[in-house]
Design a protein around this motif. Sequence first.
Motif, PDB file in Angstrom:
ATOM      1  N   GLU A  51      15.919 -27.207   1.930  1.00  0.00           N
ATOM      2  CA  GLU A  51      15.334 -27.200   0.593  1.00  0.00           C
ATOM      3  C   GLU A  51      14.301 -28.313   0.468  1.00  0.00           C
ATOM      4  N   ALA A  52      14.643 -29.504   0.925  1.00  0.00           N
ATOM      5  CA  ALA A  52      13.699 -30.622   0.846  1.00  0.00           C
ATOM      6  C   ALA A  52      12.466 -30.358   1.706  1.00  0.00           C
TER       7      ALA A  52
ATOM      8  N   LEU B 268      10.212 -27.776  -0.021  1.00  0.00           N
ATOM      9  CA  LEU B 268       9.545 -28.389  -1.180  1.00  0.00           C
ATOM     10  C   LEU B 268       8.347 -29.220  -0.735  1.00  0.00           C
TER      11      LEU B 268
ATOM     12  N   GLU C 286       5.497 -26.860   0.579  1.00  0.00           N
ATOM     13  CA  GLU C 286       4.744 -26.240  -0.516  1.00  0.00           C
ATOM     14  C   GLU C 286       3.827 -27.266  -1.185  1.00  0.00           C
ATOM     15  N   ALA C 287       4.317 -28.490  -1.348  1.00  0.00           N
ATOM     16  CA  ALA C 287       3.495 -29.535  -1.946  1.00  0.00           C
ATOM     17  C   ALA C 287       2.290 -29.857  -1.074  1.00  0.00           C
TER      18      ALA C 287
ATOM     19  N   VAL D 272       7.692 -34.430  -5.176  1.00  0.00           N
ATOM     20  CA  VAL D 272       8.691 -33.679  -4.415  1.00  0.00           C
ATOM     21  C   VAL D 272      10.076 -34.296  -4.592  1.00  0.00           C
TER      22      VAL D 272
ATOM     23  N   ASP E  49      11.591 -33.085  -7.825  1.00  0.00           N
ATOM     24  CA  ASP E  49      12.022 -31.676  -7.772  1.00  0.00           C
ATOM     25  C   ASP E  49      13.353 -31.554  -7.045  1.00  0.00           C
ATOM     26  N   TYR E  50      13.483 -32.276  -5.933  1.00  0.00           N
ATOM     27  CA  TYR E  50      14.735 -32.250  -5.183  1.00  0.00           C
ATOM     28  C   TYR E  50      15.843 -32.910  -5.985  1.00  0.00           C
TER      29      TYR E  50
ATOM     30  N   GLU F 123      17.725 -31.012  -8.660  1.00  0.00           N
ATOM     31  CA  GLU F 123      18.618 -29.967  -8.169  1.00  0.00           C
ATOM     32  C   GLU F 123      19.871 -30.539  -7.517  1.00  0.00           C
TER      33      GLU F 123
END
Length: 547
Positions: free
Chosen positions: A234-235, A238, A241-242, A516, A519-520, A523
């Motif tokens: 997941e990290a 992220l 995508e960034a 980033v 965002d992580y 979650e």
Amino acid sequence: MDKTACDGDITRIRQLNEIGIALSSERDHDALLERIFTSARELTGADAGTLYTVNAEKQQLSFAIVQNDTLNIHLGGLSDPVGDQFPTISLHQADGSPNEHLVVAYTVLNDCTVNIEDAYAAEGFDFSGTRQFDQATGYRSRAFLTVPMHNHEGDVVAVLQLLNKHTADDIDGTFSQADQHIAESLASQAAVAITNQRLIAEMQALFDSFTRVIATAIDAKSAHTGAHCRRVPEATLLLAEATHRSTRPEVVDFHLSDGDRYELKTAAWLHDCGKVVTPHHVMEKSTKLEGLFSRLPMVEARFAAKQQALDAAQLRAELEAYRQSQPFADRERQRFAAQQQQLTDDIAFIRQANTGGEFMHDEDITRLQAIAGKTWQDADGQQQPLLTADELENLCIRRGTLNKNERKIIEGHMTATLDMLNELPFPKHLQRVPEYAGGHHERMNGTGYPKGLTREQLSLPARMMGIADVFEALTAPDRPYKAPMKLSQALTIMGRMVEDNHLDPDLFAVFVEEGVYLDYAREYLADDQFDTVDTASLPGLPATLSV
């Protein structure tokens, strides 16, 4: 056959071949269904029709595509979804008998093509639903050509139903035997394409499940790394995508396709697969004296024995003074008390040192060495050191809980990871998985492992995984030897790692600049890990950072 008809047949055969080639290369499921259906209508001149998919388990037919040019209806495929306005069709009635009064169900149950010239005059089938549709829309449904589509095992997987052939005068024409043959040929090619696509999807789903099973097994193997193998992907994604959307000149040329995302995600799921061969007691070593079992109770037992020996020595001294009718000197009592207190302090210090931590100072190591120089008397009357050489070595570990040999064993999981991944015959679109997964412990200055690669030798995705792996480890809530770090502390440590040329500076800038870490954190981190991050004062960031 006249020349015009012959030329028309040749043209349709050529079109059929071209369509077959196009179908074999289509990867998108909805686009494939649309291509099949549109091609069938073009080749037969159908004004309308429906493509059904078969659910063999539920014994049902579902509307996948519904089109009618006259009524301007285009649902399914690449258009708006069919939705609930067209209910599923059961292949069997409530009493279990076959639902053969509906022509599309009949086609599936009997595995045959049905060509009806006029639904209003046809016998043996129930077209009441069709009549209701016509009455509501003003349409006239007449000719029906219903063709089954088979997979490689001979099972019907879909049904192609064409409605009302265009003629020179109107749209009420019937479908000829030539139309039926061309539709059946197309259905055969289309079924192969659908089956291939379904098999590819099933194989990919199986492979994805396999990678997740490995990651889950590794996480389950160690309660102290928790969901590490599930959080790192997941990290990583992220950050990828960034980086993809970042306008920083250093990474502006980095772009992600869907294939790139899948390849990187697969690598992230498999990045620690080599841990399956790491000994459990090393992987689970939560304290310095832990091994196959914890050695701390053995150390505590020695201290307890020495304390009892001191108590006994004091009692003997007091008894001897009593026998000689002399008072027991206060200085002697204080000396014994000081020795007892020193033992109590020393064992408390050992317990603290045993927990591990971020750093052990030189004076702490000197004190441990002094304690190891003391002795106790065993049951045979022999003097033994309070700490063995192995216990001293482990207690003197400066960071964490692993000694040099154990750290080499842990680092060996990367060699095992690469060995395992290099044995897998990855297809072309996953060729870079070993390189991405195998580089997350490398350092930009070449002092990492397992290959000692430098920044220039590592791809951007491999460097991304290194940042994701470190950030997850610093903020993880399930490491017994340390509390989970707050965001500011974790980012400060990572910034220092950038300054030490361990982590990539450009990607760390993106990690901070694009938020980033936030965002992580939203979650996966606990509320008490959130704190104010002064990005302007973080080490390792360029002066041009924009947040």
